[in-house]
Motif scaffolding. Structure first.
Motif, PDB file in Angstrom:
ATOM      1  N   GLY A  27      -0.814  29.718 -26.402  1.00 31.97           N
ATOM      2  CA  GLY A  27      -0.328  29.587 -27.768  1.00 31.97           C
ATOM      3  C   GLY A  27      -0.664  30.838 -28.555  1.00 31.97           C
ATOM      4  O   GLY A  27      -1.258  31.785 -28.021  1.00 31.97           O
ATOM      5  N   CYS A  28      -0.311  30.856 -29.860  1.00 26.57           N
ATOM      6  CA  CYS A  28      -0.575  32.055 -30.658  1.00 26.57           C
ATOM      7  C   CYS A  28      -0.827  31.708 -32.113  1.00 26.57           C
ATOM      8  O   CYS A  28      -0.337  30.701 -32.634  1.00 26.57           O
ATOM      9  N   LEU A  29      -1.588  32.585 -32.767  1.00 27.35           N
ATOM     10  CA  LEU A  29      -1.890  32.499 -34.192  1.00 27.35           C
ATOM     11  C   LEU A  29      -1.604  33.850 -34.833  1.00 27.35           C
ATOM     12  O   LEU A  29      -1.885  34.891 -34.228  1.00 27.35           O
ATOM     13  N   SER A  75       8.005  36.490 -29.598  1.00 25.78           N
ATOM     14  CA  SER A  75       7.702  37.528 -28.623  1.00 25.78           C
ATOM     15  C   SER A  75       6.478  37.171 -27.789  1.00 25.78           C
ATOM     16  O   SER A  75       6.473  37.321 -26.557  1.00 25.78           O
ATOM     17  N   ILE A  76       5.426  36.692 -28.442  1.00 31.14           N
ATOM     18  CA  ILE A  76       4.194  36.353 -27.726  1.00 31.14           C
ATOM     19  C   ILE A  76       4.413  35.191 -26.771  1.00 31.14           C
ATOM     20  O   ILE A  76       4.021  35.249 -25.595  1.00 31.14           O
ATOM     21  N   LEU A  77       5.036  34.133 -27.256  1.00 38.53           N
ATOM     22  CA  LEU A  77       5.208  32.939 -26.423  1.00 38.53           C
ATOM     23  C   LEU A  77       6.157  33.194 -25.266  1.00 38.53           C
ATOM     24  O   LEU A  77       5.956  32.665 -24.167  1.00 38.53           O
ATOM     25  N   PHE A  78       7.193  34.013 -25.495  1.00 33.17           N
ATOM     26  CA  PHE A  78       8.057  34.377 -24.369  1.00 33.17           C
ATOM     27  C   PHE A  78       7.246  35.113 -23.313  1.00 33.17           C
ATOM     28  O   PHE A  78       7.359  34.835 -22.110  1.00 33.17           O
ATOM     29  N   SER A  79       6.436  36.067 -23.749  1.00 36.50           N
ATOM     30  CA  SER A  79       5.647  36.857 -22.797  1.00 36.50           C
ATOM     31  C   SER A  79       4.705  35.967 -22.000  1.00 36.50           C
ATOM     32  O   SER A  79       4.569  36.119 -20.772  1.00 36.50           O
ATOM     33  N   LEU A  80       4.044  35.024 -22.669  1.00 35.85           N
ATOM     34  CA  LEU A  80       3.098  34.149 -21.980  1.00 35.85           C
ATOM     35  C   LEU A  80       3.788  33.265 -20.951  1.00 35.85           C
ATOM     36  O   LEU A  80       3.312  33.113 -19.824  1.00 35.85           O
ATOM     37  N   GLN A  81       4.915  32.670 -21.320  1.00 34.28           N
ATOM     38  CA  GLN A  81       5.589  31.803 -20.346  1.00 34.28           C
ATOM     39  C   GLN A  81       6.174  32.621 -19.204  1.00 34.28           C
ATOM     40  O   GLN A  81       6.213  32.162 -18.068  1.00 34.28           O
ATOM     41  N   HIS A  82       6.582  33.847 -19.486  1.00 32.85           N
ATOM     42  CA  HIS A  82       7.184  34.685 -18.454  1.00 32.85           C
ATOM     43  C   HIS A  82       6.169  35.024 -17.363  1.00 32.85           C
ATOM     44  O   HIS A  82       6.533  35.135 -16.182  1.00 32.85           O
ATOM     45  N   ILE A  83       4.911  35.190 -17.732  1.00 30.55           N
ATOM     46  CA  ILE A  83       3.899  35.536 -16.733  1.00 30.55           C
ATOM     47  C   ILE A  83       3.244  34.301 -16.124  1.00 30.55           C
ATOM     48  O   ILE A  83       2.362  34.447 -15.262  1.00 30.55           O
TER      49      ILE A  83
END
Length: 240
Positions: free
Chosen positions: A133-135, A149-157
């Protein structure tokens, strides 16, 4: 911040917050103020919490697990990566600059990406079975863009993203107070506090669900089977 979960389902979970502020400790970080609200809620529910500011560490530029093997003189990321891998929950947090994530946030994501091709003990990619997740904080617009952008990157990896996995606070557009500044209204903002609570509980719920199920099932997502010719959607008679 809510009452502790009576079922105790969250006990034993571990969470890591990486603060991608531009400010080294002990300089005030407004992002840290929002992290502290979420982290306190996790701790009240039995989750072990770890946290660090990326800028406090010598993290080399690059997309390999250890950049000293590629010519860098020093790199603290391999040690920090062990803290990432020890966590069931990863929250990336940072400020908004010019409507986008900080350079430190992108740096951390690049280093996370550098380990994403390593396999876990099931043969899946390394971050499978973990939750992200992100804050975000700022006094300009861009919160949803940064979270996207952050959540896409996290799920992508390989991270699993629960519903409503982001929260943040932004002040009025233009120069003005930041989250922890007197009179900003940030810590008292009901919308931010609601989203932070929902995000925190959703991260804990999904992490506990994955733990009970032993992570993501290892069917149809193994690189070794794909490379060997196995195709779940189309049986290969040559594969033995």
């Amino acid at each position: 911040m809510g009452r502790p979960d009576p079922s105790g389902d969250f006990a034993g979970l571990r969470a890591l917050y990486i603060n991608c502020t531009l400010n080294r400790s002990p300089v005030l970080s407004h992002t840290q103020g929002l992290i502290d609200r979420s982290a306190a809620l996790m701790q009240r529910n039995g989750v072990e919490v770890d946290r660090f500011r990326a800028v406090d560490h010598d993290i080399a530029v690059g997309v390999r697990p250890d950049m000293t093997e590629y010519g860098r003189q020093s790199d603290e990321w391999p040690e920090l990566l062990q803290r990432v891998l020890a966590a069931d929950i990863l929250v990336l947090a940072g400020p908004i600059w010019l409507g986008d994530n900080s350079s430190v946030m992108r740096h951390v994501i690049e280093r996370l990406y550098g380990y994403s091709g390593v396999l876990n003990d099931k043969g899946q990619y390394a971050y499978y079975g973990r939750v992200g997740g992100c804050l975000l904080t700022g006094n300009e617009d861009g919160l949803k863009h940064c979270a996207m952008s952050i959540l896409f990157s996290l799920q992508h990896i390989g991270y699993t993203i629960p519903p409503q996995a982001d929260a943040g606070w932004i002040g009025e557009v233009g120069p003005g107070p930041s989250y922890l500044d007197p009179g900003s209204g940030g810590p008292e903002n009901d919308f931010t506090n609601r989203n932070t609570s929902f995000m925190t509980y959703n991260l804990m719920h999904l992490a506990a669900m994955l733990r009970r199920e032993g992570g993501i099932p290892a069917r149809g997502n193994l690189r070794s089977e794909w490379d060997a010719g196995c195709r779940m959607e189309n049986a290969n008679p040559e594969h033995r």
